[in-house]
Enzyme design. Structure first.
Site, mmCIF file in Angstrom:
data_model
loop_
_atom_site.group_PDB
_atom_site.id
_atom_site.type_symbol
_atom_site.label_atom_id
_atom_site.label_comp_id
_atom_site.label_asym_id
_atom_site.label_seq_id
_atom_site.Cartn_x
_atom_site.Cartn_y
_atom_site.Cartn_z
ATOM 1 N N LYS A 13 0.823 -1.215 0.000
ATOM 2 C CA LYS A 13 0.000 0.000 0.000
ATOM 3 C C LYS A 13 0.858 1.267 0.000
ATOM 4 O O LYS A 13 0.615 2.181 -0.771
ATOM 5 C CB LYS A 13 -0.930 0.041 1.226
ATOM 6 C CG LYS A 13 -1.983 -1.058 1.260
ATOM 7 C CD LYS A 13 -2.983 -0.834 2.384
ATOM 8 C CE LYS A 13 -2.370 -0.880 3.776
ATOM 9 N NZ LYS A 13 -1.884 -2.204 4.177
ATOM 10 N N ARG A 87 -9.923 -0.128 8.643
ATOM 11 C CA ARG A 87 -9.323 -1.437 8.874
ATOM 12 C C ARG A 87 -10.310 -2.387 9.515
ATOM 13 O O ARG A 87 -9.950 -3.522 9.831
ATOM 14 C CB ARG A 87 -8.122 -1.276 9.786
ATOM 15 C CG ARG A 87 -6.778 -1.381 9.084
ATOM 16 C CD ARG A 87 -5.705 -1.270 10.145
ATOM 17 N NE ARG A 87 -4.473 -1.863 9.754
ATOM 18 C CZ ARG A 87 -3.511 -1.228 9.098
ATOM 19 N NH1 ARG A 87 -3.665 0.013 8.720
ATOM 20 N NH2 ARG A 87 -2.393 -1.849 8.825
ATOM 21 N N ARG A 121 11.531 -5.857 5.135
ATOM 22 C CA ARG A 121 11.284 -4.480 4.714
ATOM 23 C C ARG A 121 12.177 -3.496 5.484
ATOM 24 O O ARG A 121 12.381 -3.624 6.684
ATOM 25 C CB ARG A 121 9.809 -4.199 5.014
ATOM 26 C CG ARG A 121 9.306 -2.863 4.696
ATOM 27 C CD ARG A 121 7.824 -2.925 4.509
ATOM 28 N NE ARG A 121 7.080 -2.970 5.776
ATOM 29 C CZ ARG A 121 5.750 -2.867 5.831
ATOM 30 N NH1 ARG A 121 5.039 -2.762 4.730
ATOM 31 N NH2 ARG A 121 5.145 -2.915 6.989
ATOM 32 N N ARG A 152 11.167 -1.077 10.765
ATOM 33 C CA ARG A 152 10.113 -0.605 11.671
ATOM 34 C C ARG A 152 10.018 -1.568 12.845
ATOM 35 O O ARG A 152 10.082 -2.776 12.654
ATOM 36 C CB ARG A 152 8.787 -0.617 10.916
ATOM 37 C CG ARG A 152 8.310 0.751 10.529
ATOM 38 C CD ARG A 152 7.193 0.661 9.543
ATOM 39 N NE ARG A 152 6.025 -0.045 10.061
ATOM 40 C CZ ARG A 152 4.897 -0.191 9.377
ATOM 41 N NH1 ARG A 152 4.796 0.304 8.171
ATOM 42 N NH2 ARG A 152 3.877 -0.839 9.889
ATOM 43 N N ARG A 163 -0.377 -9.022 13.378
ATOM 44 C CA ARG A 163 -0.956 -8.086 12.403
ATOM 45 C C ARG A 163 -1.681 -8.834 11.286
ATOM 46 O O ARG A 163 -2.731 -8.396 10.813
ATOM 47 C CB ARG A 163 0.138 -7.195 11.809
ATOM 48 C CG ARG A 163 0.573 -6.105 12.792
ATOM 49 C CD ARG A 163 1.922 -5.536 12.440
ATOM 50 N NE ARG A 163 1.956 -4.876 11.151
ATOM 51 C CZ ARG A 163 3.075 -4.610 10.480
ATOM 52 N NH1 ARG A 163 4.240 -4.980 10.980
ATOM 53 N NH2 ARG A 163 3.020 -4.012 9.321
HETATM 54 P P1 ADP Z 1 0.781 -2.012 7.735
HETATM 55 O O1 ADP Z 1 -0.258 -1.756 6.694
HETATM 56 O O2 ADP Z 1 2.074 -2.415 7.128
HETATM 57 O O3 ADP Z 1 0.336 -2.908 8.844
HETATM 58 P P2 ADP Z 1 0.486 0.709 8.793
HETATM 59 O O4 ADP Z 1 1.608 1.636 8.726
HETATM 60 O O5 ADP Z 1 -0.709 0.976 7.946
HETATM 61 O O6 ADP Z 1 1.134 -0.691 8.488
HETATM 62 O O7 ADP Z 1 -0.025 0.574 10.320
HETATM 63 C C1 ADP Z 1 0.840 0.297 11.383
HETATM 64 C C2 ADP Z 1 0.041 0.037 12.655
HETATM 65 O O8 ADP Z 1 -0.717 1.212 13.020
HETATM 66 C C3 ADP Z 1 -1.029 -1.072 12.533
HETATM 67 O O9 ADP Z 1 -0.481 -2.355 12.757
HETATM 68 C C4 ADP Z 1 -2.020 -0.646 13.628
HETATM 69 O O10 ADP Z 1 -1.564 -1.043 14.916
HETATM 70 C C5 ADP Z 1 -1.978 0.873 13.570
HETATM 71 N N1 ADP Z 1 -3.046 1.371 12.667
HETATM 72 C C6 ADP Z 1 -2.870 1.915 11.430
HETATM 73 N N2 ADP Z 1 -4.065 2.206 10.867
HETATM 74 C C7 ADP Z 1 -5.012 1.821 11.755
HETATM 75 C C8 ADP Z 1 -6.440 1.834 11.757
HETATM 76 N N3 ADP Z 1 -7.154 2.271 10.698
HETATM 77 N N4 ADP Z 1 -7.082 1.369 12.867
HETATM 78 C C9 ADP Z 1 -6.412 0.925 13.922
HETATM 79 N N5 ADP Z 1 -5.073 0.853 13.979
HETATM 80 C C10 ADP Z 1 -4.373 1.295 12.921
#
Ligand code: ADP
Ligand code: ZN
Length: 205
Positions: A13, A87, A121, A152, A163
């Site tokens: 993404k 999400r 990554r 990260r 996750r």
């Molecule tokens: P990835 O898509 O690689 O898991 P992101 O950078 O989108 O990583 O998100 C990292 C973390 O931030 C997620 O694992 C979650 O804990 C939190 N997070 C991000 N977006 C949301 C969301 N819409 N609702 C709840 N938690 C979120």
């Protein structure tokens, strides 16, 4: 056009978001980036979010929906691309009350390939470039600018497992949710970043 980027962690993404932003006039809103910024600054939201993120769990909806609402207000009426939000179904319902979404791009990948992708990554501390250890030939410097690369903290194997479980249970149902609204378009996320972007361009027109 207002877009949502959907896809499992590691589906690409962030990589596609950068390309879409360079080629289409949309503001990129990434909840993950907003949380990471807040964690860095150790704001109240950051401290709270960190406790969930480090366990691979979702940050509670009240907090996440609030930051998205603020971000949407800040871009006042420009087109946007949401990356990492919604999400779960509840977040999608909240979003439906706030704004009109035109297209939801699902970047679909083989879930079995994701652990390797995510754990390898790396991101550049200087320019933000995202890369993978398999492309680095043992070096730990950015191919674009020579900057230092870091992993990260939530890209470690234990966190990644959780996750991916959260994705399957809570986020994957959004595919049906947006299909029912007639907004879903799918792209195959298993190619190179450029190949995937070619498909993205096709579905965006
Ligand atoms: P990835 O898509 O690689 O898991 P992101 O950078 O989108 O990583 O998100 C990292 C973390 O931030 C997620 O694992 C979650 O804990 C939190 N997070 C991000 N977006 C949301 C969301 N819409 N609702 C709840 N938690 C979120
Ligand atoms: Zn760099």
């Amino acid at each position: 056009m207002n877009i949502i980027l959907l896809g499992a962690p590691g589906a690409g993404k962030g990589t596609q978001a950068t390309r879409i932003q360079e080629n289409y006039k949309v503001k990129h809103i990434s909840t993950g980036d907003i949380f990471r910024y807040n964690i860095k600054q150790q704001t109240e939201i950051g401290v709270l979010a960190q406790s969930y993120i480090q366990k691979g769990q979702l940050v509670p909806d009240e907090v996440t929906c609030k930051i998205v609402e603020i971000a949407l207000n800040e871009i006042n009426n420009e087109n946007f691309m949401l990356d990492g939000f919604p999400r779960n179904i509840n977040q999608a319902q909240v979003l439906d009350k706030l704004v009109k979404i035109d297209k939801v791009i699902d970047i679909s990948v083989d879930l079995g390939a994701l652990t390797e992708r995510i754990c390898g990554r790396r991101s550049c501390t200087a320019c933000g470039n995202l890369t993978h250890v398999s492309r680095l030939g043992g070096k730990n410097t950015c191919e674009k600018c020579g900057g230092e690369l870091i992993q990260r903290s939530d890209d470690k194997e234990e966190t990644v497992k959780s996750r991916l479980a959260v994705y399957s249970e809570q986020t994957a149902p959004l595919i049906e949710y947006y299909k029912a609204q007639g907004k879903l378009v799918s792209v195959n996320g298993m190619g190179t970043p450029d190949e995937v972007f070619e498909e993205v361009k096709k579905v965006l027109g």
